[in-house]
Write a protein that holds these residues in place. Structure first.
Motif, mmCIF file in Angstrom:
data_model
loop_
_atom_site.group_PDB
_atom_site.id
_atom_site.type_symbol
_atom_site.label_atom_id
_atom_site.label_comp_id
_atom_site.label_asym_id
_atom_site.label_seq_id
_atom_site.Cartn_x
_atom_site.Cartn_y
_atom_site.Cartn_z
ATOM 1 N N ARG A 32 32.652 -5.040 16.077
ATOM 2 C CA ARG A 32 31.566 -4.752 16.281
ATOM 3 C C ARG A 32 30.350 -4.691 15.969
ATOM 4 N NH1 ARG A 32 32.962 -0.779 21.472
ATOM 5 N NH2 ARG A 32 30.436 -0.648 21.823
ATOM 6 N N LEU A 33 30.309 -3.891 14.634
ATOM 7 C CA LEU A 33 29.755 -3.427 13.921
ATOM 8 C C LEU A 33 29.431 -5.192 12.806
ATOM 9 C CD1 LEU A 33 27.671 -1.564 12.359
ATOM 10 C CD2 LEU A 33 29.701 -0.470 10.914
ATOM 11 N N ASP A 34 30.221 -5.443 12.900
ATOM 12 C CA ASP A 34 30.648 -6.740 11.883
ATOM 13 C C ASP A 34 29.577 -7.458 11.893
ATOM 14 O OD1 ASP A 34 30.582 -8.509 9.481
ATOM 15 O OD2 ASP A 34 32.241 -9.423 11.267
ATOM 16 N N GLN A 35 29.675 -7.770 14.009
ATOM 17 C CA GLN A 35 28.668 -8.862 14.111
ATOM 18 C C GLN A 35 26.798 -9.042 14.724
ATOM 19 O OE1 GLN A 35 30.801 -8.531 18.302
ATOM 20 N NE2 GLN A 35 31.735 -9.924 17.888
ATOM 21 N N ILE A 36 27.321 -7.373 14.487
ATOM 22 C CA ILE A 36 25.573 -7.053 14.563
ATOM 23 C C ILE A 36 24.706 -7.348 13.737
ATOM 24 C CG2 ILE A 36 25.522 -5.375 16.366
ATOM 25 C CD1 ILE A 36 24.882 -3.015 14.476
ATOM 26 N N ILE A 37 25.489 -7.078 11.675
ATOM 27 C CA ILE A 37 24.965 -7.092 10.333
ATOM 28 C C ILE A 37 24.431 -9.000 9.933
ATOM 29 C CG2 ILE A 37 25.382 -7.097 8.244
ATOM 30 C CD1 ILE A 37 27.045 -4.963 8.868
ATOM 31 N N ASN A 38 23.116 -9.399 9.810
ATOM 32 C CA ASN A 38 22.845 -10.002 9.482
ATOM 33 C C ASN A 38 22.678 -10.544 8.208
ATOM 34 O OD1 ASN A 38 21.800 -12.696 8.616
ATOM 35 N ND2 ASN A 38 19.663 -11.681 9.688
ATOM 36 N N ARG A 39 23.525 -11.009 7.175
ATOM 37 C CA ARG A 39 24.032 -11.065 6.013
ATOM 38 C C ARG A 39 22.480 -12.217 5.385
ATOM 39 N NH1 ARG A 39 28.515 -10.525 7.722
ATOM 40 N NH2 ARG A 39 29.285 -7.745 6.930
ATOM 41 N N LYS A 40 21.532 -12.007 4.921
ATOM 42 C CA LYS A 40 20.813 -12.140 4.401
ATOM 43 C C LYS A 40 20.878 -13.053 3.417
ATOM 44 C CE LYS A 40 16.450 -11.079 5.476
ATOM 45 N NZ LYS A 40 16.666 -11.802 6.816
ATOM 46 N N ARG A 41 20.440 -14.459 3.186
ATOM 47 C CA ARG A 41 20.168 -15.298 1.327
ATOM 48 C C ARG A 41 19.695 -14.313 0.940
ATOM 49 N NH1 ARG A 41 16.918 -20.708 2.656
ATOM 50 N NH2 ARG A 41 19.425 -21.232 4.759
ATOM 51 N N PRO A 42 20.224 -14.648 -0.330
ATOM 52 C CA PRO A 42 20.069 -13.617 -1.424
ATOM 53 C C PRO A 42 17.983 -13.987 -1.714
ATOM 54 C CG PRO A 42 22.185 -14.812 -1.521
ATOM 55 C CD PRO A 42 21.424 -15.699 -0.684
ATOM 56 N N LEU A 43 17.510 -12.919 -2.433
ATOM 57 C CA LEU A 43 16.044 -12.914 -2.266
ATOM 58 C C LEU A 43 16.589 -12.977 -3.780
ATOM 59 C CD1 LEU A 43 14.981 -9.542 -0.703
ATOM 60 C CD2 LEU A 43 14.518 -11.679 -0.431
ATOM 61 N N GLN A 44 15.472 -13.835 -3.868
ATOM 62 C CA GLN A 44 15.106 -14.254 -5.798
ATOM 63 C C GLN A 44 13.815 -13.211 -5.846
ATOM 64 O OE1 GLN A 44 16.616 -16.716 -7.601
ATOM 65 N NE2 GLN A 44 17.927 -17.027 -5.646
ATOM 66 N N ARG A 45 13.944 -12.857 -7.569
ATOM 67 C CA ARG A 45 13.435 -11.361 -7.997
ATOM 68 C C ARG A 45 11.953 -12.205 -7.591
ATOM 69 N NH1 ARG A 45 10.106 -11.687 -12.862
ATOM 70 N NH2 ARG A 45 10.411 -9.250 -14.257
ATOM 71 N N GLY A 46 10.828 -10.953 -7.124
ATOM 72 C CA GLY A 46 10.058 -10.914 -6.873
ATOM 73 C C GLY A 46 9.083 -11.275 -5.461
ATOM 74 N N ALA A 47 10.543 -11.812 -4.598
ATOM 75 C CA ALA A 47 10.466 -12.255 -3.007
ATOM 76 C C ALA A 47 10.061 -10.828 -2.826
ATOM 77 C CB ALA A 47 11.531 -12.892 -2.754
#
Length: 252
Positions: A32-47
């Motif tokens: 249930r916890l895993d379902q609410i987690i959004n694994r976002k696309r990696p941020l590049q340096r400075g983003a």
């Protein structure tokens, strides 16, 4: 009950198991916890992860990389408030006013998990072990930041830099990384800003620490050679993470 090894591959190498896998939570609740987690696309340096004044909607847990948080004063100057490492959480200071009082920018390629706060809050009410663990993690993060800032306020320049290096050392060690060899993803300018020192002072102290045999520093790579001497200089600002180092070497 679930173990880290039995969880999804996305979390197998993550440093967030103390939040996402609290002791005693069952497999169905972890799902249930895993379902609410959004694994976002990696941020590049400075983003930017978020900007000062943005509406608060989620907490962000760092999986890899590092982030600096900073605020902009009325006269346009940047003041760095913290550096965040894997296993740490951002956004806690936005809960009370529902807006971010600071900005967060990646210092290198950084992966984060987004934890929508309303959904996390609701789930924590249903899963008591998660609620307890969430409060513990939040308290730990806030207390650590406040304690270190109090230490900085009462130290001279060399004590501040020594304390800063020991603080990073302890935080790396607590998460199973080497506490004696690590990279500084932040620039000397950022370190000076955070510590309230001139850039020239920070550069001079790094050189002096090397000449005195306290550290080795090659560009961003730092190796602590004399932790006890640094701790004495800094007033013993952090625990000795040697046990973490031993565990890290055994597992490598």
């Amino acid at each position: 009950m679930i173990t880290l090894q039995g969880f999804s591959r996305a979390c197998a190498d993550c440093q967030l198991q103390d939040l996402c896998l609290p002791i005693g939570i069952c497999r169905s609740d972890v799902a249930r916890l895993d379902q609410i987690i959004n694994r976002k696309r990696p941020l590049q340096r400075g983003a930017a992860l978020f900007n000062q004044g943005d509406q608060f909607g989620a907490l962000y847990a760092i999986r890899s990389g590092s982030i600096k948080s900073f605020s902009i004063s009325d006269d346009g100057r940047e003041q760095i408030n913290a550096f965040h490492l894997p296993g740490e959480i951002l956004g806690l200071d936005a809960i009370s006013d529902s807006s971010h009082p600071s900005s967060a920018v990646a210092l290198e390629t950084t992966s984060v998990c987004e934890l929508p706060f309303e959904r996390l809050h609701a789930l924590a009410h249903e899963i008591k072990d998660l609620q307890h663990q969430l409060l513990r993690v939040m308290s730990r993060e806030l207390n650590a930041d406040e304690r270190f800032m109090r230490i900085l306020a009462s130290r001279n320049a060399e004590e501040r830099l020594a304390g800063f290096l020991l603080n990073l050392s302890s935080r790396h060690g607590m998460r199973g990384y080497s506490s004696t060899e690590f990279n500084l993803s932040m620039s000397r300018h950022d370190i000076a800003n955070y510590l309230g020192l001139a850039v020239e002072t920070v550069s001079r102290l790094f050189t002096r620490f090397q000449q005195d045999g306290l550290i080795e520093a090659q560009r961003k790579a730092v190796k602590i050679l004399q932790r006890e001497a640094l701790a004495e200089m800094a007033g013993n600002t952090g625990p000795d993470p040697n046990q973490d180092d031993s565990r890290n070497r055994e597992s490598s």
